[in-house]
Design an enzyme around this catalytic site. Structure first.
Site, mmCIF file in Angstrom:
data_model
loop_
_atom_site.group_PDB
_atom_site.id
_atom_site.type_symbol
_atom_site.label_atom_id
_atom_site.label_comp_id
_atom_site.label_asym_id
_atom_site.label_seq_id
_atom_site.Cartn_x
_atom_site.Cartn_y
_atom_site.Cartn_z
ATOM 1 N N TYR A 128 -61.858 -103.692 90.608
ATOM 2 C CA TYR A 128 -63.212 -103.677 90.778
ATOM 3 C C TYR A 128 -64.078 -103.362 89.845
ATOM 4 O O TYR A 128 -65.510 -103.707 89.994
ATOM 5 C CB TYR A 128 -63.366 -102.580 91.862
ATOM 6 C CG TYR A 128 -62.437 -102.981 93.214
ATOM 7 C CD1 TYR A 128 -61.791 -103.798 93.329
ATOM 8 C CD2 TYR A 128 -62.676 -101.792 94.106
ATOM 9 C CE1 TYR A 128 -60.856 -104.053 94.786
ATOM 10 C CE2 TYR A 128 -61.814 -102.041 95.250
ATOM 11 C CZ TYR A 128 -60.902 -103.280 95.578
ATOM 12 O OH TYR A 128 -60.211 -103.333 96.801
ATOM 13 N N LYS A 187 -47.271 -101.724 90.728
ATOM 14 C CA LYS A 187 -46.742 -103.110 90.764
ATOM 15 C C LYS A 187 -46.195 -103.349 89.122
ATOM 16 O O LYS A 187 -46.177 -104.280 88.578
ATOM 17 C CB LYS A 187 -47.569 -104.065 91.146
ATOM 18 C CG LYS A 187 -46.921 -105.485 91.399
ATOM 19 C CD LYS A 187 -46.315 -105.489 92.586
ATOM 20 C CE LYS A 187 -45.612 -106.885 92.871
ATOM 21 N NZ LYS A 187 -44.730 -106.976 94.104
ATOM 22 N N ASP A 243 -45.881 -103.281 97.318
ATOM 23 C CA ASP A 243 -45.522 -103.904 98.441
ATOM 24 C C ASP A 243 -44.506 -103.269 99.385
ATOM 25 O O ASP A 243 -44.506 -103.302 100.639
ATOM 26 C CB ASP A 243 -45.055 -105.450 98.113
ATOM 27 C CG ASP A 243 -43.923 -105.327 96.982
ATOM 28 O OD1 ASP A 243 -43.864 -104.488 96.469
ATOM 29 O OD2 ASP A 243 -43.561 -106.355 96.286
HETATM 30 C C1 COI Z 1 -66.953 -101.966 97.849
HETATM 31 C C2 COI Z 1 -65.519 -101.526 98.481
HETATM 32 C C3 COI Z 1 -64.506 -101.248 97.329
HETATM 33 C C4 COI Z 1 -65.533 -100.568 99.582
HETATM 34 C C5 COI Z 1 -64.227 -100.142 99.835
HETATM 35 O O1 COI Z 1 -63.700 -100.603 100.596
HETATM 36 C C6 COI Z 1 -63.823 -98.802 99.900
HETATM 37 O O2 COI Z 1 -64.298 -98.010 99.227
HETATM 38 O O3 COI Z 1 -62.758 -98.622 100.690
#
Ligand code: COI
Ligand code: NAI
Ligand code: MG
Length: 361
Positions: A146, A195, A227
């Site tokens: 992310y 993984k 998984d």
């Molecule tokens: C923007 C996402 C990373 C938010 C999310 O799904 C979370 O923090 O659980």
């Protein structure tokens, strides 16, 4: 005691659930003689609508100035909301990722507990749900996929998109240390999920976790591929104590674990750094499908507020009182729509908040 809390109601059901959690906090403060000073800030879509960006610097500074942050959720319907016509760095989720990074909230603790009273709401076979479970998912929150570079390009008329999963050993070490420290106080087992049969980042994860484990001889470490873990969570959730994993795996596995507790509306979370500061938020999103209907389950947010009382403010008795009120109300058979089962009494989000306040009072 004076509690300085910044609130981020956010979008969708966010304002509804934060309102109920604040009612509960106010009631605890009144019963135990504390004073709470709240400051609200905008984030996500609510901030885009006012400021054109999902998080302002002023909002970050206000959050930093508080002892803790209580958040609802941000975001809209990703297929229909106009926010998703904006460039990705101006969308609601960019605000959430930015505040996590700005506050260095690298450790996301998501306790997944099946309350005895909710065994009927658990979709697992009766012999499994009857056993109950109490696990803690420790998700790394400021690294990985992310936060890596991403781009979308066109090459010879073909559209191509890249996301990058990067971890350095320090990022892995600090979350692993937190995981083992917590496991030491629980039933002393860490399941590190990766993984490593495919990804270099997972092979580094595994080797750093093993190095950290050497300092915790009384904690059992096992490795599990992600998984398999997804499958084991529905096959035998009671086998887990602390699940230690990277950002995206933890995101996905915690939503899965939430459902075996009955509903994602039950799953609290704390996002922490190396200080007593924390951002406390439910694990779920803004649930645009039920926003504004007063039917959301506020319990995940209320239990997140209890985590705040316990961790940031060291108010264990007060946190116990909130958790006891939740158990009490469930025992009495009150349920929001998401955890409703036969023979129970269906209540709205507001009514659930009121019941919790009454039980505390
Ligand atoms: C923007 C996402 C990373 C938010 C999310 O799904 C979370 O923090 O659980
Ligand atoms: N921390 C955050 O603020 C998060 C934000 N999001 C954002 O939320 C938006 C919606 O995402 P979705 O994938 O639909 O996930 P979601 O978690 O908002 O909703 C998934 C399903 O769970 C239900 N649900 C969620 N919370 C509930 C509650 N408290 N009570 C009862 N039912 C509840 C919803 O009605 C929906 O059917 C998106 O914009 C997403 O990016 C998603 C996850 C975390
Ligand atoms: Mg998520």
């Amino acid at each position: 005691m004076e509690l300085k809390i910044t609130c981020i109601p956010g979008d969708g059901i966010g304002p509804e659930i934060v309102r109920e959690a604040r009612k509960v906090l106010d009631s605890v403060a009144k019963s135990y003689g504390h004073r709470i000073q709240y400051t609200d800030i905008l984030m996500g879509g609510a901030s885009i609508d006012v400021h054109g960006i999902p998080l302002t610097e002023e909002a970050v500074e206000t959050a930093k100035a508080a002892d803790a942050v209580l958040m609802g959720s941000i975001g809209g319907d990703t297929t229909t909301s106009p926010w998703y016509k904006l460039p990705p760095n101006l969308r609601p989720e960019a605000g959430l990722l930015a505040i996590r990074k700005a506050l260095n909230l690298f450790a996301n603790l998501r306790p997944a507990i099946l309350y005895e009273e909710l065994a009927k709401a658990c979709p697992l076979r009766e012999e499994i749900s009857a056993q109950g479970f109490d696990m803690l998912i420790m998700r790394e929150l400021t690294g990985g996929l992310y936060f890596g570079d991403r781009k979308t390009i066109e090459e010879n008329g073909i559209r191509k998109a890249t996301d990058t999963l990067v971890y350095d050993e320090n990022e892995i070490r600090r979350i692993a240390i937190k995981g083992f420290d917590i496991a030491k106080k629980r039933s002393k087992k860490v399941t590190s999920v990766d993984k490593a049969n495919v990804l270099d980042s997972s092979r580094l994860w595994r080797s750093v976790v093993e190095e950290v484990a050497k300092n915790y001889p009384d904690v059992t470490l096992e490795h599990m591929l992600v998984d398999n873990c997804a499958m084991q969570l529905v096959k035998d959730p009671a086998q887990f104590d602390v699940i230690l994993t990277e950002n995206m795996f933890g995101d996905i596995l915690s939503d899965e674990a939430s459902m075996v507790t009955g509903s994602i509306g039950m799953l609290a979370s704390a996002s922490l750094n190396d200080t007593k500061f924390g951002l406390y938020e439910p694990s779920h999103g803004s649930a645009p499908d039920i926003a504004g209907k007063d039917i959301a389950n506020p319990i995940a947010t209320v239990l997140s507020a209890a985590m705040m009382l316990r961790f940031t403010f060291d108010l264990d008795k007060e946190a116990d009182a909130v958790e006891a009120a939740v158990k009490h109300v469930l025992k009495e058979g009150y349920r929001t729509a998401d955890i409703m089962s036969e023979g129970c009494k269906k209540v709205s989000c507001t009514q659930m908040g009121n019941l919790l306040v009454e039980r505390i009072g």
